[in-house]
Design a protein around this motif. Sequence first.
Motif, PDB file in Angstrom:
ATOM      1  N   SER A 171     -22.389  43.180  77.917  1.00 33.75           N
ATOM      2  CA  SER A 171     -22.749  42.167  78.913  1.00 33.75           C
ATOM      3  C   SER A 171     -24.260  41.975  78.964  1.00 33.75           C
ATOM      4  O   SER A 171     -24.748  40.848  79.095  1.00 33.75           O
ATOM      5  CB  SER A 171     -22.226  42.572  80.293  1.00 33.75           C
ATOM      6  OG  SER A 171     -20.831  42.680  80.281  1.00 33.75           O
TER       7      SER A 171
ATOM      8  N   TRP B 249     -14.347  52.554  78.924  1.00 37.92           N
ATOM      9  CA  TRP B 249     -15.026  51.485  78.189  1.00 37.92           C
ATOM     10  C   TRP B 249     -16.182  50.871  78.974  1.00 37.92           C
ATOM     11  O   TRP B 249     -16.827  49.943  78.493  1.00 37.92           O
ATOM     12  CB  TRP B 249     -14.023  50.370  77.861  1.00 37.92           C
ATOM     13  CG  TRP B 249     -13.063  50.749  76.799  1.00 37.92           C
ATOM     14  CD1 TRP B 249     -11.861  51.374  76.969  1.00 37.92           C
ATOM     15  CD2 TRP B 249     -13.217  50.547  75.404  1.00 37.92           C
ATOM     16  NE1 TRP B 249     -11.254  51.564  75.772  1.00 37.92           N
ATOM     17  CE2 TRP B 249     -12.066  51.053  74.778  1.00 37.92           C
ATOM     18  CE3 TRP B 249     -14.209  49.985  74.618  1.00 37.92           C
ATOM     19  CZ2 TRP B 249     -11.895  51.022  73.413  1.00 37.92           C
ATOM     20  CZ3 TRP B 249     -14.034  49.948  73.255  1.00 37.92           C
ATOM     21  CH2 TRP B 249     -12.898  50.458  72.659  1.00 37.92           C
TER      22      TRP B 249
ATOM     23  N   ILE C  94     -18.804  47.945  77.764  1.00 37.42           N
ATOM     24  CA  ILE C  94     -18.739  46.629  78.399  1.00 37.42           C
ATOM     25  C   ILE C  94     -20.088  46.285  79.040  1.00 37.42           C
ATOM     26  O   ILE C  94     -20.563  45.153  78.941  1.00 37.42           O
ATOM     27  CB  ILE C  94     -17.592  46.572  79.425  1.00 37.42           C
ATOM     28  CG1 ILE C  94     -16.243  46.673  78.711  1.00 37.42           C
ATOM     29  CG2 ILE C  94     -17.662  45.313  80.266  1.00 37.42           C
ATOM     30  CD1 ILE C  94     -15.061  46.856  79.638  1.00 37.42           C
TER      31      ILE C  94
END
Length: 120
Positions: free
Chosen positions: A105, A97, A101
């Motif tokens: 972000s 992931w 992520i």
Amino acid sequence: MLGLLRLNLPLWFGGLREKIGLKGLPGALALGLVSGLVASQCATPVLAAILTYVMLKGALVYGAVLLFIYALGRGVPVVLAGTFTGALKSFQKLGSWSDVIEKASGLIIIAVGLYFLWIA
């Protein structure tokens, strides 16, 4: 973080931490010095702003309290990360992931930056 801009660091910079062959207290000191070189670019402007503000106020105790709180903010995350390294190893399962992520972000950082521009 979105992959739009790639910065290549010098090769000697990336392996600096691994080149420290010391163990125990001298190794911890050497690793702290290397980490200080990396973190000083982020910390120095904030520290200069705090010291300038304290100098203008002229309140010694107030300045000491501000610097103590700043030190807590800089040090507590490092202590927590070092204390819970076993828990951090379990995050390796999130490797599949990591791209998602990282992109999320990046979008959050852009959104916060746009929000700060909006309220400025």
